[in-house]
Design a protein around this motif. Sequence first.
Motif, short mmCIF file in Angstrom:
data_model
loop_
_atom_site.label_atom_id
_atom_site.label_comp_id
_atom_site.label_asym_id
_atom_site.label_seq_id
_atom_site.Cartn_x
_atom_site.Cartn_y
_atom_site.Cartn_z
N UNK A 77 8.30 8.28 18.18
CA UNK A 77 6.96 7.58 17.64
C UNK A 77 6.98 7.52 16.20
N UNK A 78 6.73 6.09 15.69
CA UNK A 78 6.44 6.03 14.44
C UNK A 78 5.01 5.98 13.83
N UNK A 79 4.28 6.65 13.36
CA UNK A 79 2.90 6.80 13.00
C UNK A 79 2.74 6.09 11.41
N UNK A 80 2.03 5.24 11.36
CA UNK A 80 1.93 4.84 9.91
C UNK A 80 0.37 5.15 9.51
N UNK A 100 10.56 14.61 12.75
CA UNK A 100 11.87 14.56 12.43
C UNK A 100 12.03 13.71 11.06
N UNK A 101 10.96 13.46 10.60
CA UNK A 101 10.87 12.56 9.30
C UNK A 101 9.45 12.28 9.02
N UNK A 102 8.95 12.63 7.63
CA UNK A 102 7.57 12.58 7.12
C UNK A 102 7.94 11.89 5.65
N UNK A 103 7.23 10.74 5.25
CA UNK A 103 7.40 10.25 3.79
C UNK A 103 6.48 9.16 3.64
N UNK A 104 6.16 9.06 2.19
CA UNK A 104 5.32 8.14 1.68
C UNK A 104 6.06 6.94 1.04
N UNK A 105 5.54 5.86 1.13
CA UNK A 105 6.24 4.78 0.54
C UNK A 105 5.40 3.46 0.49
N UNK A 157 0.73 -1.02 -0.07
CA UNK A 157 0.14 0.00 0.05
C UNK A 157 0.75 1.21 -0.10
N UNK A 158 0.38 2.45 -0.60
CA UNK A 158 1.12 3.68 -0.42
C UNK A 158 0.83 4.07 0.94
N UNK A 159 1.55 4.01 1.82
CA UNK A 159 1.40 4.62 3.25
C UNK A 159 2.30 5.67 3.66
N UNK A 160 1.82 6.61 4.58
CA UNK A 160 2.19 7.61 4.98
C UNK A 160 2.97 7.50 6.46
N UNK A 161 4.34 7.63 6.57
CA UNK A 161 5.11 7.60 7.74
C UNK A 161 5.39 8.73 8.17
N UNK A 162 5.17 9.08 9.38
CA UNK A 162 5.63 10.26 10.30
C UNK A 162 6.54 9.80 11.64
#
Length: 569
Positions: A287-290, A254-259, A241-246
């Motif tokens: 904290x990693x939010x998917x 400190x990081x925000x990306x989509x993969x 899936x195309x997920x957004x990770x913060x």
Amino acid sequence: MAKSGTIYGAKAGNGNYLYIEWSESSVSTANNTSVVTATVKLYNGYGSYSSGDACPWYVIIDGTKYSGTIYYWSGSPVTVGSASKTVTHNSNGAKSITISAYFDTAGTSTGTVSASGTATLTSIPRYATSSQSLASKTETSIVMNWSSDSTIDYLWYSVNGGSSWTAIGSRNASSGQYTISGLNPGTTYSIKTRVRRKDSQLTTDSSALSVQTYYYPYCSNAPTFEIGNSANLTIYNPLAHAVTITVTAGGTTILETTTTGTSVTIPSTVADTLYQSIPNSKTGTYTVTVQYAGQTRNTNGTYTAGQTSAPTIGSATYQDTDSTITAITGDNQKIIPGKSKLTFTASNLSAQNHATLSSAKVTINGTDYPMTLSGSSASVSNITITSTDSTATVYVTDSRGLTSSKAVSLDIVEYVAPTMSATAQRVSGFYSSTEVTPTTNYTYIGSNAVTIQLQARKTSESSYSVTQTISSSGTSTVSLDNQYPWYILLTITDSFGGSSTYEITIGKGIPLFYFDIQKASVSMDMFPTHSNAFEVNGDIYVTVDTSATSGTDYELYQALTDLGWEDLA
């Protein structure tokens, strides 16, 4: 469709024969049975027959014997008898049975005849096979493959191992797929498929298959990492899936990306932000939010400040701040064990990466001495070292609890308290003038020197009557009345205040015999007090013959008596 047939027996000598007409009825798919009826008939060319004798017959259908008798018949063919049996088919629905018959004409011209053969019955449709396999799955659905060896007209499925069933609907096939929807993510289901055979309407259940739906994407591994290093995060994302990770730490993103992949990396370049988030702690939590399709899952990880972030120490020094001691040693780096008063100083102290200095100490032989922090330095005073093999280490700790250390080289003098030995003798062996010569041993450093205090008392007395300072490097003279023996106590003291004592006893100064030329006298154990005399300190014993009446012994005895000498005889 029900079946029927005829089984013929062999002809007798007169041409007569027996035959069996059989037929199948009441075929039951549900019960897997059918009813077989066998009618026994006789071909007879002799017309009618009547006898008072009973003519027996029997028919055996699939092992079951039925029998009877007849007394009369006419024409041809003659129906001898009939019987029916409910026959259970094999598990596959097929069935073949043996039917046999016998007829005894009781002595008539017909004779005894029989017939026997096999009847193949209708093959009753039975259960179909039911097979299943997983085709695909998502977080909330499962797609199953199904197949059978027969044509199926209806399907059901169960998600709980057959405890309850859900209708799929009509089919006219022997294989296909169906979808189970509305399931829960990350849940294991026990799937069964039920098929209904079209011709028999019998249902068959497959064996159970355990299937777990996927979880929604989330971070399955958020490792602990040291600030300054990168960290690889493992993302559970089996369906790409195309997920957004913060990723957030200390309230900062400190990081925000989509993969669509299964991993992302926290870069090392966020180190300063992470340090700022934990100025007073070694560890912090990120904290990693998917996020996907409105679903959000959080996973926590830990980051740490490593030893590379420990505080730095520019220098660590000491000095002897006891002016009395340094006045002797001439060097504030020389340490006199038990005497020096040391001040330790740590300079150019610096906390790293947004931490602050928290505490400092110096540790000497396992004992901690807290230091006072002042800006970028720390110090502690009045420390006394008692051992020559002492080691010192300065420690500085920051607000995170990280500690750095620096060893301090100590210049410790092998100091010993002064000791001495000494000799004492009267001048010429008997004068009151007494010469005392010490031999000293002390630590030679700087201006350290020793003094020797002499105290003397008559051995018969308890208090000292003579006190005098004597030389530490030569012979000194002290007057001790030669009429008495003396006890001498010597105390040696160095510039550091170290001291020890030495004891000497000296006898009287009177010789056994003394010739006084000036007085022309001789004395024993004393000095003469009279001129032209012989003096003795103590008693004189003279041996004479006290019984003599004349001569030397008599005259001496008389003279001694006149002097008052005691006769000890």
